[in-house]
Scaffold this active site. Sequence first.
Site, mmCIF file in Angstrom:
data_model
loop_
_atom_site.group_PDB
_atom_site.id
_atom_site.type_symbol
_atom_site.label_atom_id
_atom_site.label_comp_id
_atom_site.label_asym_id
_atom_site.label_seq_id
_atom_site.Cartn_x
_atom_site.Cartn_y
_atom_site.Cartn_z
ATOM 1 N N HIS A 25 2.247 52.141 -26.600
ATOM 2 C CA HIS A 25 2.792 52.998 -25.550
ATOM 3 C C HIS A 25 3.429 54.261 -26.145
ATOM 4 C CE1 HIS A 25 4.740 53.741 -21.569
ATOM 5 N NE2 HIS A 25 5.634 54.357 -22.325
ATOM 6 N N GLU A 26 4.353 54.065 -27.079
ATOM 7 C CA GLU A 26 5.043 55.235 -27.650
ATOM 8 C C GLU A 26 4.060 56.103 -28.441
ATOM 9 O OE1 GLU A 26 7.849 55.961 -26.466
ATOM 10 O OE2 GLU A 26 8.274 54.006 -25.572
ATOM 11 N N HIS B 252 2.477 58.587 -26.186
ATOM 12 C CA HIS B 252 3.329 59.777 -26.050
ATOM 13 C C HIS B 252 3.191 60.661 -27.295
ATOM 14 C CE1 HIS B 252 5.398 58.705 -22.368
ATOM 15 N NE2 HIS B 252 5.841 57.567 -22.842
ATOM 16 N N GLU C 25 3.458 60.188 -19.266
ATOM 17 C CA GLU C 25 3.369 58.737 -19.080
ATOM 18 C C GLU C 25 1.910 58.292 -18.927
ATOM 19 O OE1 GLU C 25 5.972 57.076 -19.670
ATOM 20 O OE2 GLU C 25 5.621 55.072 -18.873
HETATM 21 ZN ZN ZN Z 1 6.680 56.065 -21.603
#
Ligand code: ZN
Length: 501
Positions: free
Chosen positions: A265-266, A269, A295
């Site tokens: 997830h990170e 980003h 996101e």
């Molecule tokens: Zn996030």
Amino acid sequence: MGLGEIYESMIEEFKRIGRLGQIAGLLHWDQQVNMPPKGIEARSEQLAMMQGMIHGRITDPKFVEALGELDAAKDKLDEDQAVNVREIKHEVDKLVKVPRDLVEEISRHTAKSSGAWVEARKNSDFGSFAPYLERMVELKIREAKAKGAEGESVYDTMLDDFEKGMNEQKTAEILEDLRGRLVPFIHRVLDAPPPEVPPLTERKWPIQAQREFGLKLIRDIGFDFEGGRQDISAHPFCTGELGDVRITTRFYDNDPRPSLFGMLHESGHALYEQGVDPAHLLTPLGSSVSLGVHESQSRMWENLVGRSLAFWKTYYPDLQAAFPEALDGVPMEGFHRFVNQIKGSLIRVEADEATYNLHIVLRFEIERDLIGGSLAVSDLPAAWNAKMKEYLDVEVPDDAQGVLQDVHWSEGYFGYFPTYSLGNLFSAQLFEAAGEAIGDLPAKIEHREFAPLLEWLRENVHRKGKRHDPRELVRLATGREPSAEALMNYLEAKFAPIYGL
Ligand code: ZN
């Protein structure tokens, strides 16, 4: 000074202000990752000083005046210059309209309100937090009225801070459509006989092995360790810009999911920040466009790639080699079901990728009514609990696990929550369009070929910066208006075989 010179000196000052922001970002990263507890007082002062300097420079009359001149002559600017002027002016116009005493009052109240929220959550006592929230709502409405553009509602102005151009009506249309399709889908899933899931949280998952495996995954998908790093913190986050992008992760020795999917997830980003156009660094054209689009990148790598069957077909043998005891006798399909369970649950941050969106719809509906005046703060817990029952069939036992669970409202972030669901929706729509452009994405994933997807995202999202508003960006990249369609198709296709629908 000629127009060209005015532009150059304005953009140079904007970059210097951006560097102050980078320094503040590093101070914040250090606070979360390295700082000893007794450093907090000095660090708060340092960060407040940085914020004051940034605010002072960006609202400096000379800077504002130069922007005004450039805007008045925008027909004479080239296309890139015009985008940068438009975007900087949009933000600065809002900042200068808020009176300084209101800014300070909000900042002072936020410190008190955050403290009251921490205590209230600990004691599950909404009543003790309610007066702080009432005051926060009042102050944020005053702020939005001061800085809002002509014809905007108060909630429109709040949304615009996080997702430019996404007003209340458009957000409501998209989220209500999503709710209308998700509720019956989730009820079908919950009514189906539950699939067999191996009891993997009863086993031991050595943390060092989790870390090594996660690092390998994110290196494979394209995270650049020459331009980024990974550390440990209590709450995972991503910070920094191209050249120095930092992500953090947390680890539990009885469950590999928070670290593996948290790192993916990170990294999603981070890949966005590592993919912006280097020629436009520290200007709007070299910056991410919105929270929702940010996101969408994290969710795509975490869920559409990282929780897919194709992904585990290729990585499961490696995972088994890394965790021979935990995965002894567990087939790949069992692990895939373990990381893809749909359940009505109380806590947003622990929710699966389907029910998560109903947690967001609930927050959107409640905060919109709160800001619009049709819901009183004292009625929040009842409204919350009724919607949890209606949407997720969950009884809320106490406010700590209900209306008090998230930090956002205590810090005055109204209009923030919808960006999480917009991110999910954008992620599915962008992934679908990338698949149409590239060809068989699952086959690529199964061969660990992530570069075609990443390159498509670079070209259609990352290197666009703030050239377009987020909705327009998604429309141009996918050929369709943002909607719940792609997300629902994805959820149906993925979960139908798991739940035998
Ligand atoms: Zn996030």
